[in-house]
Design a protein around this motif. Structure first.
Motif, PDB file in Angstrom:
ATOM      1  N   UNK A  58      -3.073  20.643  32.928  1.00  0.00           N
ATOM      2  CA  UNK A  58      -3.440  21.816  33.730  1.00  0.00           C
ATOM      3  C   UNK A  58      -4.512  22.657  33.034  1.00  0.00           C
ATOM      4  N   UNK A  59      -4.487  22.677  31.697  1.00  0.00           N
ATOM      5  CA  UNK A  59      -5.497  23.444  30.962  1.00  0.00           C
ATOM      6  C   UNK A  59      -6.885  22.824  31.092  1.00  0.00           C
ATOM      7  N   UNK A  60      -6.928  21.521  31.316  1.00  0.00           N
ATOM      8  CA  UNK A  60      -8.221  20.830  31.411  1.00  0.00           C
ATOM      9  C   UNK A  60      -8.861  20.931  32.795  1.00  0.00           C
ATOM     10  N   UNK A  61      -8.031  21.125  33.836  1.00  0.00           N
ATOM     11  CA  UNK A  61      -8.537  21.054  35.212  1.00  0.00           C
ATOM     12  C   UNK A  61      -9.708  21.997  35.481  1.00  0.00           C
ATOM     13  N   UNK A  62      -9.604  23.320  35.206  1.00  0.00           N
ATOM     14  CA  UNK A  62     -10.754  24.201  35.513  1.00  0.00           C
ATOM     15  C   UNK A  62     -12.003  23.846  34.716  1.00  0.00           C
ATOM     16  N   UNK A  63     -11.825  23.362  33.485  1.00  0.00           N
ATOM     17  CA  UNK A  63     -12.985  22.978  32.664  1.00  0.00           C
ATOM     18  C   UNK A  63     -13.672  21.762  33.266  1.00  0.00           C
ATOM     19  N   UNK A  71     -13.531  20.729  36.399  1.00  0.00           N
ATOM     20  CA  UNK A  71     -14.162  21.071  37.687  1.00  0.00           C
ATOM     21  C   UNK A  71     -15.544  21.692  37.453  1.00  0.00           C
ATOM     22  N   UNK A  72     -15.630  22.549  36.445  1.00  0.00           N
ATOM     23  CA  UNK A  72     -16.911  23.175  36.123  1.00  0.00           C
ATOM     24  C   UNK A  72     -17.889  22.129  35.580  1.00  0.00           C
ATOM     25  N   UNK A  73     -17.395  21.213  34.771  1.00  0.00           N
ATOM     26  CA  UNK A  73     -18.238  20.154  34.210  1.00  0.00           C
ATOM     27  C   UNK A  73     -18.824  19.288  35.325  1.00  0.00           C
ATOM     28  N   UNK A  74     -17.993  18.914  36.291  1.00  0.00           N
ATOM     29  CA  UNK A  74     -18.463  18.073  37.392  1.00  0.00           C
ATOM     30  C   UNK A  74     -19.374  18.858  38.336  1.00  0.00           C
ATOM     31  N   UNK A  75     -19.111  20.179  38.433  1.00  0.00           N
ATOM     32  CA  UNK A  75     -20.016  21.004  39.238  1.00  0.00           C
ATOM     33  C   UNK A  75     -21.405  21.032  38.616  1.00  0.00           C
ATOM     34  N   UNK A  76     -21.467  21.144  37.295  1.00  0.00           N
ATOM     35  CA  UNK A  76     -22.757  21.146  36.599  1.00  0.00           C
ATOM     36  C   UNK A  76     -23.456  19.795  36.747  1.00  0.00           C
ATOM     37  N   UNK A  77     -22.665  18.722  36.725  1.00  0.00           N
ATOM     38  CA  UNK A  77     -23.248  17.391  36.899  1.00  0.00           C
ATOM     39  C   UNK A  77     -23.848  17.247  38.302  1.00  0.00           C
ATOM     40  N   UNK A  78     -23.112  17.778  39.309  1.00  0.00           N
ATOM     41  CA  UNK A  78     -23.613  17.754  40.685  1.00  0.00           C
ATOM     42  C   UNK A  78     -24.855  18.630  40.817  1.00  0.00           C
ATOM     43  N   UNK A  79     -24.837  19.778  40.144  1.00  0.00           N
ATOM     44  CA  UNK A  79     -25.985  20.684  40.168  1.00  0.00           C
ATOM     45  C   UNK A  79     -27.213  20.009  39.561  1.00  0.00           C
ATOM     46  N   UNK A  80     -27.014  19.318  38.454  1.00  0.00           N
ATOM     47  CA  UNK A  80     -28.112  18.583  37.813  1.00  0.00           C
ATOM     48  C   UNK A  80     -28.675  17.530  38.762  1.00  0.00           C
ATOM     49  N   UNK A  81     -27.772  16.763  39.372  1.00  0.00           N
ATOM     50  CA  UNK A  81     -28.184  15.704  40.285  1.00  0.00           C
ATOM     51  C   UNK A  81     -28.967  16.268  41.467  1.00  0.00           C
ATOM     52  N   UNK A  82     -28.468  17.403  42.009  1.00  0.00           N
ATOM     53  CA  UNK A  82     -29.136  17.989  43.168  1.00  0.00           C
ATOM     54  C   UNK A  82     -30.466  18.638  42.797  1.00  0.00           C
ATOM     55  N   UNK A 124     -12.773  24.006  44.035  1.00  0.00           N
ATOM     56  CA  UNK A 124     -12.662  22.823  44.880  1.00  0.00           C
ATOM     57  C   UNK A 124     -13.742  22.834  45.957  1.00  0.00           C
ATOM     58  N   UNK A 125     -14.265  24.017  46.264  1.00  0.00           N
ATOM     59  CA  UNK A 125     -15.328  24.151  47.259  1.00  0.00           C
ATOM     60  C   UNK A 125     -16.480  24.948  46.666  1.00  0.00           C
ATOM     61  N   UNK A 126     -17.661  24.751  47.247  1.00  0.00           N
ATOM     62  CA  UNK A 126     -18.843  25.486  46.793  1.00  0.00           C
ATOM     63  C   UNK A 126     -18.971  26.832  47.487  1.00  0.00           C
ATOM     64  N   UNK A 127     -18.555  26.876  48.749  1.00  0.00           N
ATOM     65  CA  UNK A 127     -18.645  28.117  49.513  1.00  0.00           C
ATOM     66  C   UNK A 127     -17.531  28.188  50.549  1.00  0.00           C
ATOM     67  N   UNK A 128     -17.123  29.413  50.870  1.00  0.00           N
ATOM     68  CA  UNK A 128     -16.051  29.610  51.839  1.00  0.00           C
ATOM     69  C   UNK A 128     -16.501  30.497  52.975  1.00  0.00           C
ATOM     70  N   UNK A 129     -16.322  30.024  54.202  1.00  0.00           N
ATOM     71  CA  UNK A 129     -16.636  30.829  55.383  1.00  0.00           C
ATOM     72  C   UNK A 129     -15.362  31.529  55.819  1.00  0.00           C
ATOM     73  N   UNK A 130     -15.376  32.857  55.737  1.00  0.00           N
ATOM     74  CA  UNK A 130     -14.147  33.634  55.894  1.00  0.00           C
ATOM     75  C   UNK A 130     -14.483  35.077  56.256  1.00  0.00           C
ATOM     76  N   UNK A 131     -13.487  35.946  56.216  1.00  0.00           N
ATOM     77  CA  UNK A 131     -13.713  37.362  56.492  1.00  0.00           C
ATOM     78  C   UNK A 131     -13.840  38.136  55.185  1.00  0.00           C
ATOM     79  N   UNK A 132     -14.506  39.264  55.254  1.00  0.00           N
ATOM     80  CA  UNK A 132     -14.801  40.064  54.072  1.00  0.00           C
ATOM     81  C   UNK A 132     -13.588  40.864  53.603  1.00  0.00           C
TER      82      UNK A 132
END
Length: 287
Positions: A62-67, A69-80, A140-148
């Motif tokens: 559980x301690x590794x999960x947020x790290x 997720x951020x690592x894979x987000x950076x990898x996706x950001x690099x790719x994009x 888990x998501x990049x953006x959320x469509x919701x109410x303020x």
């Protein structure tokens, strides 16, 4: 660094099963089991417990999960970013959304976006506010469509104000009036949407210092509309929820008039991937 193993690990966590993860990622269950065993050997500690009901995180996992997720987000950001330099030809956008927004707004926006960027994959998850917020927190998501919500810790991009309505049976004494007094909710049989967790309705009553006479609770708004149609009570919803529903009910603006702000919440606009930034411009353009 083998990011493939981390992707498999997170998919197994999210789906709760090696079998489900194997179907989603096109591996064999035994292949995923081998990869997770190898990952635990590399790390030197157990990250998942296996059982008849699937897999669960250990405390160390559980301690590794947020790290990760951020690592894979950076990898996706690099790719994009590389893709953007070459014309935004690849990438994935993960979107969380209220069901009403997913039904009425997103299809047209996605179609327009995909016409220009057909190689960008879009993953859509629908949920109530608490679920969308949790997905944003967990990345888990990049953006959320919701109410303020003024207390939210996310960056906010407003799209449109949506009026709050009283939804009544057709034979209700006020059904043909021009507006419905909010105070009346204290004396009417009230049907509470989202099993009492509809933030917008709860916040409305809190601000107006009203305690509704809750007679029924439902999770699905369509069920609430059907109950209203049968004369079991009334409810309050934002207008977008009621659109496209084939129900014989009366919909009146509230008195005093109230509305919610619908838009896009993101953890950090500066850290958005190029594809997500581009998708947001299409959302803004739609309104």
């Amino acid at each position: 660094m083998d990011l493939k193993k981390y992707k498999v690990f997170l998919a197994s966590v999210d789906l709760g099963s090696f079998t489900k993860a194997s179907i989603q990622l096109d591996y064999t269950p035994s292949g995923i089991t081998h990869m997770m065993n190898a990952l635990e050997d590399e790390l030197g500690f157990q990250i998942l417990t296996r059982g008849k009901n699937g897999v669960q995180l250990t405390e160390n996992g559980a301690r590794l999960v947020p790290i990760l997720r951020e690592l894979l987000r950076l990898e996706e950001d690099f790719s994009q970013t590389v893709s953007e330099i070459n014309g935004l030809n690849a990438g994935t956008i993960r979107i969380g959304s209220y069901s009403s927004i997913a039904v009425h707004w997103l299809p047209g926006i996605i179609k327009s976006f995909q016409c220009d960027y057909p190689n960008i994959n879009i993953k859509l998850m629908e949920g109530i506010r608490q679920e969308v917020v949790a997905w944003l927190d967990e990345r888990k998501i990049d953006l959320g469509l919701m109410s303020y919500n003024p207390e939210m810790k996310f960056d906010w991009i407003p799209l449109k104000d949506d009026p709050m309505l009283a939804v009544l049976p057709l034979d209700h004494p006020l059904a043909k009036e021009k507006a419905y007094p909010i105070k009346n909710c204290e004396s009417e049989d009230f049907i509470m949407p989202a099993c009492g967790y509809d933030y917008d309705v709860v916040e409305l009553f809190h601000n107006e210092k009203i305690s509704p006479k809750i007679r029924y609770e439902t999770f699905e708004n369509y069920a609430a509309l059907s109950m209203i149609e049968c004369g079991l009570g009334m409810s309050v919803m934002n207008e977008l929820i009621t659109k496209g529903r084939i129900c014989n009910v009366a919909k009146l603006p509230l008195q005093p008039r109230r509305h919610i702000s619908l838009g896009i919440a993101v953890p950090n606009t500066e850290k958005l991937s190029p594809a997500a930034k581009k998708f947001i411009t299409y959302c803004e353009k739609a309104f």
